[in-house]
Design a protein around this motif. Structure first.
Motif, mmCIF file in Angstrom:
data_model
loop_
_atom_site.group_PDB
_atom_site.id
_atom_site.type_symbol
_atom_site.label_atom_id
_atom_site.label_comp_id
_atom_site.label_asym_id
_atom_site.label_seq_id
_atom_site.Cartn_x
_atom_site.Cartn_y
_atom_site.Cartn_z
ATOM 1 N N SER A 358 69.761 90.494 69.192
ATOM 2 C CA SER A 358 69.350 90.501 70.596
ATOM 3 C C SER A 358 67.957 91.119 70.921
ATOM 4 O O SER A 358 67.332 90.853 71.725
ATOM 5 C CB SER A 358 70.427 91.775 71.388
ATOM 6 N N ILE A 359 67.286 91.458 69.687
ATOM 7 C CA ILE A 359 65.903 92.045 69.865
ATOM 8 C C ILE A 359 64.810 91.483 69.176
ATOM 9 O O ILE A 359 63.754 91.520 69.332
ATOM 10 C CB ILE A 359 65.886 93.887 69.829
ATOM 11 N N TRP A 360 65.145 90.688 67.959
ATOM 12 C CA TRP A 360 64.398 90.133 66.985
ATOM 13 C C TRP A 360 63.132 89.436 67.712
ATOM 14 O O TRP A 360 62.073 89.580 67.215
ATOM 15 C CB TRP A 360 64.955 89.463 65.860
ATOM 16 N N TRP A 361 63.554 88.275 68.339
ATOM 17 C CA TRP A 361 62.630 87.545 68.967
ATOM 18 C C TRP A 361 61.547 88.325 69.846
ATOM 19 O O TRP A 361 60.300 88.004 69.999
ATOM 20 C CB TRP A 361 63.168 86.430 69.853
ATOM 21 N N ARG A 362 61.939 89.336 70.613
ATOM 22 C CA ARG A 362 61.292 90.196 71.376
ATOM 23 C C ARG A 362 60.115 91.025 70.558
ATOM 24 O O ARG A 362 59.224 91.085 70.962
ATOM 25 C CB ARG A 362 62.067 90.983 72.337
ATOM 26 N N CYS A 363 60.809 91.396 69.431
ATOM 27 C CA CYS A 363 60.103 92.178 68.766
ATOM 28 C C CYS A 363 58.951 91.592 67.891
ATOM 29 O O CYS A 363 57.940 91.778 68.040
ATOM 30 C CB CYS A 363 61.017 92.945 67.530
ATOM 31 N N LEU A 364 59.304 89.926 67.426
ATOM 32 C CA LEU A 364 58.451 89.252 66.928
ATOM 33 C C LEU A 364 57.407 88.721 67.736
ATOM 34 O O LEU A 364 55.995 89.013 67.648
ATOM 35 C CB LEU A 364 58.958 88.202 66.405
ATOM 36 N N THR A 365 57.476 88.287 68.984
ATOM 37 C CA THR A 365 56.816 87.695 69.852
ATOM 38 C C THR A 365 55.847 88.702 70.811
ATOM 39 O O THR A 365 54.913 88.533 71.235
ATOM 40 C CB THR A 365 57.493 86.725 71.077
ATOM 41 N N GLY A 366 56.335 90.123 70.899
ATOM 42 C CA GLY A 366 55.809 91.176 71.264
ATOM 43 C C GLY A 366 54.892 91.876 70.540
ATOM 44 O O GLY A 366 54.464 93.066 71.225
ATOM 45 N N SER A 367 54.923 91.803 69.294
ATOM 46 C CA SER A 367 54.311 92.653 68.419
ATOM 47 C C SER A 367 52.815 92.847 68.628
ATOM 48 O O SER A 367 52.238 93.837 68.549
ATOM 49 C CB SER A 367 54.236 92.081 66.691
ATOM 50 N N TRP A 368 52.045 91.721 68.888
ATOM 51 C CA TRP A 368 50.803 91.908 69.185
ATOM 52 C C TRP A 368 50.175 92.701 70.632
ATOM 53 O O TRP A 368 49.300 93.579 70.650
ATOM 54 C CB TRP A 368 50.122 90.461 69.380
ATOM 55 N N ALA A 369 51.015 92.397 71.671
ATOM 56 C CA ALA A 369 50.881 93.108 72.744
ATOM 57 C C ALA A 369 51.136 94.517 72.456
ATOM 58 O O ALA A 369 50.660 95.490 73.101
ATOM 59 C CB ALA A 369 51.969 92.454 73.794
ATOM 60 N N ARG A 370 52.231 94.934 71.616
ATOM 61 C CA ARG A 370 52.611 96.535 71.591
ATOM 62 C C ARG A 370 51.319 97.084 70.843
ATOM 63 O O ARG A 370 50.890 98.261 71.179
ATOM 64 C CB ARG A 370 53.890 96.721 70.706
ATOM 65 N N SER A 371 51.050 96.325 69.674
ATOM 66 C CA SER A 371 49.847 97.018 68.927
ATOM 67 C C SER A 371 48.426 97.041 70.060
ATOM 68 O O SER A 371 47.932 98.348 69.750
ATOM 69 C CB SER A 371 49.448 96.100 67.722
ATOM 70 N N ALA A 372 48.477 96.164 70.519
ATOM 71 C CA ALA A 372 47.063 96.314 71.751
ATOM 72 C C ALA A 372 47.302 97.407 72.543
ATOM 73 O O ALA A 372 46.176 97.931 72.894
ATOM 74 C CB ALA A 372 46.897 94.875 72.169
ATOM 75 N N ARG A 373 48.495 97.415 72.974
ATOM 76 C CA ARG A 373 48.782 98.555 74.263
ATOM 77 C C ARG A 373 48.611 99.806 73.676
ATOM 78 O O ARG A 373 47.932 100.729 74.152
ATOM 79 C CB ARG A 373 50.154 98.248 75.005
ATOM 80 N N ARG A 374 49.276 100.219 72.171
ATOM 81 C CA ARG A 374 48.910 101.401 71.710
ATOM 82 C C ARG A 374 47.507 101.571 71.624
ATOM 83 O O ARG A 374 46.978 102.652 71.726
ATOM 84 C CB ARG A 374 49.641 101.521 70.531
#
Length: 511
Positions: A358-374
């Protein structure tokens, strides 16, 4: 004592399940592994650079929480770095696949293989991270070892500050809270009350010589506070009652205490201050600085925190007590997620698989955005601190160093208040009321003060001792009719927050 009494006194009772004393701390420490945003927020708040004071622990082991938050936050960053590389590999594979369709089929096959490997790697990295987070959360919650011992230490100066905060005798509060009360982070305000003044100028009769009067022994508010703080646990019968005189300082007045409360104007406030200043805040309060005797009782497992903040108003020939009463409800439902996770067998495998899917695709595709947001949030925080320090040093501005709330208040939810929690809170408040009356009476008698005025006030106070509980403690407390009472229009912030989202039912959400 009768034989029956002897048998009852020596009876060996069968043990019943009980709450761990650190149950709330364990839930919060476990939750940092299940909620990435909560882990980062706790890591930044407890260990990061800051100018403002932290709220009081109120039953939470902040050192343990800081340690586990650091571990969880680092794991999340490591996971996102791995997923970012895999996401980059996925784009490279798609580019080669597109080139293969246009130029060379071999490039297409290579690109397809790279893209497939990136997808499998992303799924596995998410699955592994989810499994580790569940395992760590359950380990913290279930193992016998103390939560503080289950994670490596953070910086020594950070831990020293957090430990000192548990013994704080001063609390800077944000200036905006001064419109209501200074007790930020203590939960929902139940009542504030000022007793009818008691005449303490009349000497008591001398029991050894009828018709004569004793000489009143001089005392001040510090003597009365010290006596009540020392005797309240025994008088009330509330084992573990915490009693401490604490100076509450408006955050915008903290800069005037450089050298006492601040090492420098661009630093954070200390959690402890000279006891002389605490006493002065009781006898001769300054602007935005007053000392209160804080009585705090934490229920079994830390589910409910009841606090009474009292201040003796001694203006001869009269004495009155000022009270404010607060209750913090149990933690919100989402902090019980760790208790719903399966520990072994097919159910655990099934829920891990379902959660990963349920979450792996969002985790994969959103990894850059999360890192940039942090990274962006860290830069914004550092920039705001530099700007605040520059304004303090160059423009000589008065910075508000006050705390806005506490972690314990922020995670609470009135909806989790059980009948037994309300009954316990009611018992604590009634015992505290009775204990304060007894302690005050004993103090006045010890100082040869005639108790006639006190007896009259006590009758008024005891004429309506019943409390009305409806989820959160409400209703009359410590006063009735002729006793001056102040009830604010809005209760203090109780930190009520929404329950867990659906993503927490089967897997770990992403920020």
């Amino acid at each position: 004592m009768t034989d029956q009494g002897d048998r009852m006194a020596g009876r060996n009772s069968a043990p019943l399940p009980t709450y761990r004393k650190d149950a709330v701390t364990r839930k919060l420490c476990a939750h940092v592994y299940l909620d990435d945003t909560f882990a980062r927020d706790m890591d930044v708040e407890l260990t990061g650079d800051r100018l403002t004071a932290l709220g009081l622990p109120l039953g939470v082991n902040l050192v343990a929480l800081a340690r586990h938050a650091r571990v969880a936050a680092r794991r999340v960053r490591a996971r996102d770095r791995t997923l970012s590389l895999l996401f980059l590999a996925l784009w490279a594979g798609l580019a080669l696949l597109a080139a293969g369709l246009a130029v060379d089929p071999l490039l297409g096959w290579i690109g397809a293989a790279i893209g497939f490997a990136a997808l499998v790697g992303g799924w596995w990295a998410t699955h592994h991270d989810l499994a580790v987070s569940w395992r760590e959360a359950q380990r913290v919650f279930q193992e016998a070892a103390r939560p503080e011992e289950q994670a490596p230490a953070v910086e020594r100066d950070v831990e020293d500050r957090l430990r000192a905060l548990a013994r704080a005798n001063v609390l800077p509060y944000t200036a905006s809270a001064g419109h209501h009360d200074p007790f930020v982070g203590h939960g929902e305000k139940v009542k504030d009350v000022v007793w009818h003044p008691i005449d303490v100028s009349q000497p008591a009769d001398d029991p050894a010589h009828p018709g004569r009067k004793l000489t009143v022994r001089p005392f001040d508010a510090v003597d009365l506070h010290t006596f009540v703080a020392r005797e309240m646990e025994n008088i009330s019968g509330l084992e573990g009652l915490r009693a401490r005189n604490r100076l509450y300082v408006s955050g915008d007045h903290v800069p005037y205490l450089v050298g006492e409360l601040l090492d420098s104007r661009v630093d954070r406030p200390r959690p402890q201050i000279s006891p002389d200043l605490v006493r002065t805040g009781l006898i001769k309060p300054g602007a935005g600085t007053r000392t209160y005797l804080s009585l705090e009782r934490i229920s079994d497992g830390g589910r409910v925190v009841v606090s009474v903040h009292m201040r003796a108003r001694l203006h001869p020939p009269s004495l009155s007590w000022e009270f404010m009463i607060f209750v913090i409800p149990p933690p919100a439902a989402r902090f019980y997620t760790v208790t719903t996770l399966p520990t072994q067998g097919f159910d655990r495998f099934r829920m891990l698989l379902s959660g990963t899917n349920s979450i792996w695709w969002r985790c994969l595709t959103g990894s850059w955005a999360r890192s940039a947001r942090r990274a962006s949030q860290e830069r914004d925080r550092a920039r705001a601190l530099r700007r605040a320090r520059r304004d303090i040093t160059r423009r000589n501005t008065l910075h508000d160093h006050g705390a806005t709330d506490s972690i314990r208040e922020r995670v609470s939810d009135p909806e989790q208040m059980l009948f037994s929690d309300s009954a316990d809170a009611q018992d604590y408040l009634q015992r505290l009321q009775g204990g304060i009356l007894i302690a005050t009476e004993r103090f006045l008698k010890d100082h040869h003060v005639d108790s006639a005025s006190f007896d009259s006030t006590k009758q008024i106070i005891n004429s309506n001792p019943t409390y009305n509980f409806n989820g959160i403690v409400q209703g009359n407390a410590f006063g009735h009719q002729n006793v001056v009472q102040n009830t604010p229009g809005q209760p203090g912030g109780g930190g009520g927050q929404p329950g867990p989202g659906g993503q927490w039912a089967q897997g770990k959400g992403t920020p």
